[in-house]
Design an enzyme around this catalytic site. Structure first.
Site, PDB file in Angstrom:
ATOM      1  N   ILE A   1      10.047 -12.100 -12.792  1.00 33.27           N
ATOM      2  CA  ILE A   1       8.680 -11.605 -13.011  1.00 33.27           C
ATOM      3  C   ILE A   1       7.962 -11.273 -11.717  1.00 33.27           C
ATOM      4  O   ILE A   1       6.864 -10.725 -11.738  1.00 33.27           O
ATOM      5  CB  ILE A   1       7.841 -12.624 -13.817  1.00 33.27           C
TER       6      ILE A   1
ATOM      7  N   GLY B   1       8.703 -11.703  -3.658  1.00 33.82           N
ATOM      8  CA  GLY B   1       7.984 -11.588  -2.396  1.00 33.82           C
ATOM      9  C   GLY B   1       8.956 -11.633  -1.242  1.00 33.82           C
ATOM     10  O   GLY B   1      10.182 -11.605  -1.425  1.00 33.82           O
ATOM     11  N   GLY B   2       8.415 -11.710  -0.042  1.00 35.52           N
ATOM     12  CA  GLY B   2       9.278 -11.726   1.123  1.00 35.52           C
ATOM     13  C   GLY B   2      10.103 -12.990   1.233  1.00 35.52           C
ATOM     14  O   GLY B   2      11.194 -12.978   1.805  1.00 35.52           O
ATOM     15  N   MET B   3       9.597 -14.090   0.670  1.00 35.91           N
ATOM     16  CA  MET B   3      10.255 -15.379   0.838  1.00 35.91           C
ATOM     17  C   MET B   3      10.994 -15.844  -0.409  1.00 35.91           C
ATOM     18  O   MET B   3      12.040 -16.478  -0.317  1.00 35.91           O
ATOM     19  CB  MET B   3       9.208 -16.431   1.225  1.00 35.91           C
ATOM     20  N   ALA B   4      10.462 -15.534  -1.593  1.00 32.79           N
ATOM     21  CA  ALA B   4      11.007 -16.124  -2.813  1.00 32.79           C
ATOM     22  C   ALA B   4      10.923 -15.151  -3.980  1.00 32.79           C
ATOM     23  O   ALA B   4      10.159 -14.188  -3.959  1.00 32.79           O
ATOM     24  CB  ALA B   4      10.246 -17.409  -3.149  1.00 32.79           C
TER      25      ALA B   4
ATOM     26  N   VAL C   1      10.258 -15.104  -8.216  1.00 29.29           N
ATOM     27  CA  VAL C   1       9.612 -15.900  -9.253  1.00 29.29           C
ATOM     28  C   VAL C   1      10.189 -15.484 -10.606  1.00 29.29           C
ATOM     29  O   VAL C   1      10.217 -14.292 -10.940  1.00 29.29           O
ATOM     30  CB  VAL C   1       8.081 -15.713  -9.250  1.00 29.29           C
TER      31      VAL C   1
ATOM     32  N   LYS D   1       9.743 -20.702  -9.040  1.00 30.67           N
ATOM     33  CA  LYS D   1       9.745 -20.008  -7.756  1.00 30.67           C
ATOM     34  C   LYS D   1      10.946 -20.490  -6.957  1.00 30.67           C
ATOM     35  O   LYS D   1      11.056 -21.678  -6.632  1.00 30.67           O
ATOM     36  CB  LYS D   1       8.445 -20.278  -6.999  1.00 30.67           C
TER      37      LYS D   1
ATOM     38  N   ASP E   1      -3.354 -16.433   3.133  1.00 30.75           N
ATOM     39  CA  ASP E   1      -2.842 -15.172   2.588  1.00 30.75           C
ATOM     40  C   ASP E   1      -3.615 -14.798   1.323  1.00 30.75           C
ATOM     41  O   ASP E   1      -3.031 -14.436   0.302  1.00 30.75           O
ATOM     42  CB  ASP E   1      -1.347 -15.288   2.293  1.00 30.75           C
TER      43      ASP E   1
END
Length: 617
Positions: free
Chosen positions: A16, A19-22, A24, A39, A133
């Site tokens: 769904i 992002g840059g890190m994870a 979801v 996540k 952020d």
């Protein structure tokens, strides 16, 4: 990942977000039979200690936060080399998606959303967490209009060293919303979140971010060097006072901004009440060079006076020549009527006649929001092409009459004020003679006129102490719902049975709960669950008694106490005022035995006793 079961409990259903890190995922919690968001740290970052530390930092941050405007965290775990955080699954759209689809928001809507975000940040800041952020992509708006702040992926504890550059000199935080001190790589404080909120509010009000550029560096430099254009200059519907709040919160230096999220929220609400106020206006007095006047400057001044004198003489000569040749003054036009028109329509009418519109003031009124109430000059007078018509515009009726909440439950009060554009403050629980769980005091009192969006503070009959957030047990199996409530510290649980219909699928599943999920309640609050049950049981008892009803109609509820202190509603009716009124019914349970049964009238115990239940075909 789709279809995989994580830690033997969470079945991954769909991706769904990413992002840059994870990534979801939407997942199903097989133990508690509920939908959650999972996540998961991306595979390519699992060997990068910087990303691992950031992910662990987010896990610690979200577990320490519990607020109705922050996406709730349920658990953190690992499955082999997979690190994950289990989060509340929130239906809705991101604020960024809403801005893209709907364009600029009305001041009321924008302020309502921003106040919720500021409430969330205030809670985080009190816990020592800086988000770092804040952006519309990280705010989810539910179908009922509640804002939920998410993604604490680069959040930091204020006790830590909160610099914004990583070891590879990559700016962390979204560049369109980044604060100047973040762009410089300096230590950040809560003021950085305030700045990002200002940029986000700017976008809500104007439909665009204040700074654009060909690349991230160019945009970051503008945050460092350029002041934002007041949003009221881009959107005339934005009251000047609200525009001032945005400009103040977007100050280049942290000391120029609001010292706390709470104080920014206060000024936002005040801006709606006083749209023409100057309480947040910043006046720049540039006195640089004031004391550097010297003889050379005086010479320049003298020369300017001489030149201006020559130009003045030439002007009068030229005008005399023009008049001699028959030139006349500029053509005058008649000012059109723009009152009782919507602002957009008024602007169009004025421009067709060669005039400009300037909003002088937004004023509360019973007239529809956005309607022009007054204009100056008046319609029918003469003016020159290009002149400005100043108007006063209705901001709508800001007044709401406070309803009577005393005697209601928290759930009833929540449902009532939601439809009136009001909010409830965090409940305070006090000792009272009124039935447990009923509101015993409110401020402002019923009948008071207040502003839309204001909070009503309430005091509830109960055990004084800290409030907690009501967990969501909807659609869970009854036994799992009870286990979750017990785990959260709730001991008083009452069960109602409802017959299944076409909309209720699972036997023994929870179809309603009171209080509703995610609202603040006393830690020892009574919880009522409605469970789908097709068979009431094969063990019955015939019950009969008489009741006096002093003030009616009175709601009569009869319960049987089950094991573990659970109460099951076995009968309910409403009786008029009267004495020695007969009540009789047959009750059913799923097990035989002696049960303590209690009779309540309007929530107050009036009698109790042991009743035996025996097998009956």
């Amino acid at each position: 990942m789709i279809g995989r079961v994580i830690s033997g409990r969470y079945t991954v259903e769909s991706l769904i977000g990413s992002g840059g890190m994870a990534n979801v995922y939407k997942a199903h919690d097989n133990m508690l039979n509920r939908t959650v968001a999972l996540k998961v740290l991306k595979e390519e970052h699992r060997g990068d200690m910087e990303f691992v530390r950031r992910f662990e930092r987010e896990a610690r941050a979200v577990l320490s936060l519990s607020h109705e405007n922050i996406v709730r965290s349920y658990a953190v775990g690992e499955d082999g080399d997979i690190s994950y955080i289990v989060l509340e699954y929130v239906e809705g759209s991101t604020l960024k998606e809403l801005i893209k689809s709907d364009g600029p928001m009305s001041p009321k809507v924008a302020v309502n959303i921003m106040c919720q975000v500021l409430d969330a940040l205030s809670h985080a800041h009190q816990k020592g967490i800086i988000h770092r952020d804040v952006k519309p992509q990280n705010v989810i708006i539910t179908p009922r209009g509640r804002a939920k702040l998410t993604d604490f992926g680069i959040a930091r504890d204020v006790a830590a060293t909160t610099r914004t550059f990583t070891g590879s000199n990559v700016v962390m935080g979204s560049v369109h919303y980044i604060s100047p001190e973040q762009a410089r790589g300096e230590d950040v404080t809560a003021a950085s979140d305030i700045y990002s909120c200002a940029i986000m509010l700017y976008e809500m009000l104007t439909g665009q971010v204040p700074f654009g550029g060909d690349n991230s560096v160019a945009i970051a430099l503008k945050h460092l060097q350029e002041d934002i254009t007041p949003p009221s200059e881009l959107n005339p519907r934005v009251p000047r006072a609200l525009s001032d709040v945005v400009v103040k919160a977007a100050g280049k230096e942290p000391s120029q901004r609001y010292p706390s999220a709470r104080q920014m929220k206060y000024d936002l609400l005040r801006a709606l009440r006083e749209p023409h106020g100057k309480f947040a206006r910043i006046y720049n007095h540039d006195e640089h060079g004031k004391h550097r006047m010297n003889h050379g400057v005086m010479n320049i001044v003298v020369m300017l006076i001489v030149v201006l004198g020559l130009f003045t003489a030439l002007f009068f000569i030229a005008r005399s020549v023009r008049e001699d040749k028959g030139f006349t003054a500029a053509t005058e036009y008649i000012i059109p009527t723009v009152t009782n028109k919507k602002l957009e329509e008024a602007i169009g009418i004025a421009q067709l006649r060669g005039f400009e519109i300037s909003v002088d003031e937004y004023k509360p009124s019973d007239i529809d929001e956005g309607t022009v109430l007054e204009q100056s000059p008046a319609a029918g007078t003469n003016a020159k092409q290009g002149d400005t018509i100043s108007v006063t515009v209705s901001s709508g009726s800001d007044y709401v009459t406070v309803p009577e909440l005393i005697g209601r439950t928290l759930q009833d009060a929540t449902d009532l004020v939601w439809g009136m554009d009001l909010q409830l403050g965090v409940p305070q629980y006090v000792t009272s003679d009124l039935p447990y769980g009923q509101i015993v005091r409110q401020e402002p009192v019923a009948g008071t006129s207040t502003f839309a969006g204001d909070k009503i503070e309430i005091w509830i009959s109960g055990t004084p102490g800290k409030a907690t957030q009501m967990p969501n047990v909807m659609e869970l199996d009854l036994s799992k719902a009870i286990a979750l409530l017990r785990e959260e510290g709730f001991k008083q649980i009452r069960i109602r049975t409802v017959q299944p219909d076409s909309q209720i699928a699972a036997e023994e599943s929870v179809v309603a709960q009171n209080p509703s999920p995610n609202i603040s309640v006393a830690a020892d609050a009574a919880v009522e669950l409605s469970v789908c049950r097709s068979q009431l049981g094969n063990y019955a008892a015939d019950v009969a008694f008489n009741l006096d009803i002093a003030a009616g109609p009175g709601v009569v509820t009869v319960t049987a106490k089950l094991e573990d202190g659970l109460e099951l509603v076995i009968y309910e009716t409403t009786l008029p005022v009267g004495s020695q009124q007969s009540v009789s019914f047959t009750a059913y349970l799923q097990k035989a035995g002696q049960y303590e049964c209690t009779v309540y009238v309007d929530g107050v115990v009036v009698r109790s006793g042991q009743i035996g239940f025996e097998y009956r075909r």
